[in-house]
Design a protein around this motif. Sequence first.
Motif, PDB file in Angstrom:
ATOM      1  N   UNK A   1       0.830  -1.218   0.000  1.00 36.42           N
ATOM      2  CA  UNK A   1       0.000   0.000   0.000  1.00 36.42           C
ATOM      3  C   UNK A   1       0.862   1.265   0.000  1.00 36.42           C
ATOM      4  N   UNK A   2       1.993   1.220   0.702  1.00 32.03           N
ATOM      5  CA  UNK A   2       2.904   2.371   0.667  1.00 32.03           C
ATOM      6  C   UNK A   2       3.356   2.623  -0.764  1.00 32.03           C
ATOM      7  N   UNK A   3       3.657   1.527  -1.461  1.00 35.00           N
ATOM      8  CA  UNK A   3       4.114   1.668  -2.847  1.00 35.00           C
ATOM      9  C   UNK A   3       2.991   2.185  -3.731  1.00 35.00           C
ATOM     10  N   UNK A   4       1.774   1.695  -3.486  1.00 36.90           N
ATOM     11  CA  UNK A   4       0.645   2.167  -4.291  1.00 36.90           C
ATOM     12  C   UNK A   4       0.416   3.664  -4.082  1.00 36.90           C
ATOM     13  N   UNK A   5       0.610   4.109  -2.853  1.00 34.82           N
ATOM     14  CA  UNK A   5       0.381   5.519  -2.544  1.00 34.82           C
ATOM     15  C   UNK A   5       1.469   6.422  -3.122  1.00 34.82           C
TER      16      UNK A   5
ATOM     17  N   UNK B   1       4.420   1.401 -11.726  1.00 28.98           N
ATOM     18  CA  UNK B   1       5.322   1.454 -10.584  1.00 28.98           C
ATOM     19  C   UNK B   1       6.759   1.635 -11.082  1.00 28.98           C
TER      20      UNK B   1
ATOM     21  N   UNK C   1       1.177  11.616  -0.179  1.00 27.09           N
ATOM     22  CA  UNK C   1       0.600  10.965  -1.356  1.00 27.09           C
ATOM     23  C   UNK C   1      -0.577  11.748  -1.897  1.00 27.09           C
TER      24      UNK C   1
ATOM     25  N   UNK D   1      -7.912   8.412  -2.913  1.00 24.45           N
ATOM     26  CA  UNK D   1      -7.666   6.990  -3.107  1.00 24.45           C
ATOM     27  C   UNK D   1      -8.947   6.271  -2.731  1.00 24.45           C
TER      28      UNK D   1
ATOM     29  N   UNK E   1      -6.100   2.395   2.483  1.00 22.75           N
ATOM     30  CA  UNK E   1      -5.015   3.244   1.970  1.00 22.75           C
ATOM     31  C   UNK E   1      -5.269   4.710   2.322  1.00 22.75           C
TER      32      UNK E   1
ATOM     33  N   UNK F   1      -4.246   4.993   5.801  1.00 23.65           N
ATOM     34  CA  UNK F   1      -2.770   4.957   5.866  1.00 23.65           C
ATOM     35  C   UNK F   1      -2.208   6.334   5.486  1.00 23.65           C
TER      36      UNK F   1
ATOM     37  N   UNK G   1       9.403   1.906  -0.033  1.00 26.40           N
ATOM     38  CA  UNK G   1       8.962   2.204  -1.402  1.00 26.40           C
ATOM     39  C   UNK G   1      10.159   2.106  -2.354  1.00 26.40           C
TER      40      UNK G   1
ATOM     41  N   UNK H   1      -2.973  -3.610   9.613  1.00 28.39           N
ATOM     42  CA  UNK H   1      -1.878  -4.097   8.767  1.00 28.39           C
ATOM     43  C   UNK H   1      -1.017  -5.086   9.547  1.00 28.39           C
TER      44      UNK H   1
END
Lengths: 151, 165, 193
Positions: free
Chosen positions: A23-27, C1, C111, C115, C120, C123, C143, C182
């Motif tokens: 989720x960190x990566x998605x954000x 990504x 971010x 979302x 998320x 988060x 990340x 989580x």
Amino acid sequence: MTRPENEGFPEPELTAPARLVEDLRRLHDRTIPVPAATDAAVLGPARRVLGRRRTVHRVRWVAAAAAAMLLLALSLPAVLRRAERRPAPDRIAFRGDLDASGRIDILDAFVLARGLRAGAAAEEHWDVTGDGRVDAEDVHWIARRAVRLDQ
Amino acid sequence: MNGQRLPLARRHLRLATGFAILLAAALLTWAAGEARAIPQAPTPSLFEAVEIHIDPGGRPLAAFQLEFVDEAGTARIAGIEGGEHPAFARPAYYDPAALARSRVILAAFSTDADLPAGRTRVATLHLITRQGVSPRYRIHLEVAADPEGQDLRPAAVVESIRRKA
Amino acid sequence: MATRPPPDPWLDHRLTAAARGGDAEAFEQLYTRYRDWVVSLALRYTRNRDDALDVLQETFLYFLRKLPEFRPRAELTTFLYPVVRNLALTRRRKRRPELAGEEILIEAPAPEPVDHDHSRRELAAVLRGLAAGQHEVLLLRFVDGLALEEIAAALAIPLGTVKSRLHHALRTLREDARTREYFDRDTGKTRAE
């Protein structure tokens, strides 16, 4: 006295659950397509600058090579005289070819690594680096030699 | 010619001039080649990964050496990852000079007791390819050996899987 | 990504050495290797497409200028990261001169606010409450996949400080009701490459 910051955080505590990482990566891990114009704005100057630098480097190399050749030519007679006095190796075809297969490949490194791991008595021709020791450096030397493209 | 010998200084000057002309000609030839070699317009690059698998045919694989080449000569190697089995988890040995070419020799061995006997990924190559140009990959398995150094190649199979990175 | 490219210090070392010797193709390989990571990092700090692309360009032109004296002692990421960060924050300051340096740092890595996934969103809210330094280390670790030592080198801070910041960031996430799940639902720990 305050506790130094670099104490008391064992590695396992610094890991994160897989879903949190995802989720960190998605954000945060977003990107944008880089247009060809940006590539050109970086690579164009790089080619010009590095092209000039290459010329300077080549000239330096030519000068160094000429000096080295001169030195070699001057010292060649002495080297040849020494080589004549040295006995030819009879056990191996050439340095690094430990299994006498006629070529150096990864099996030569493997033979040596296996011997070292088993604690076998070192043989003289195992010291391929010529540093007077038989160790992992000799294994790496052979392995690197095995993958060389100019052989 | 009047049969007179030239003074020593003049002979040296002539020799030096001749040498300088030859050197200048060589440098000019090389510089012209260099200018041609530098492409003017950058071509868009793409990443591609090639997984290399070896199936040792049921016997433990302790060492391998293989040659990977792009016969089209367009792909450039950008990185090499180790394999999936712990015995080959570290990246294989390779010549750094391969980075400027389309060919590489990969080799690795393991003296561990736990070795893969079935199909296993031994390396992943990350390649930079050119848009619109198809690479032609070829792999040749040069060495595949068991812990005793016995050749496994009659039974061993090497294959590659391409995927977009 | 656009995660960081597979780490290969040997490859970076060889490519850098070749580029230093005038090999333009080696420089291009380095650029291709790190381009997407750099632009995603720049986007994270600038939140503006054009600025991110400018930062990408400036970062590699700076690297090109530094090449003659550049001697890689670690991953190239540790060299590139501070460059991208400084260039990006400078751009952001130009766009929003009313913000002081630290405010920008706190705000910049946040971010996107929209979302559709509930957890998320939660988060993201908790992340906004983290101290800037903790937030930054958390992202670099999970990340971007930098090792703790690489983060210390990239931010020019002691390794202990990196561990401390990461520890506190994770503790906040673990203890906050909005992100506790989580950790409750976790069946196995993960490493960040």
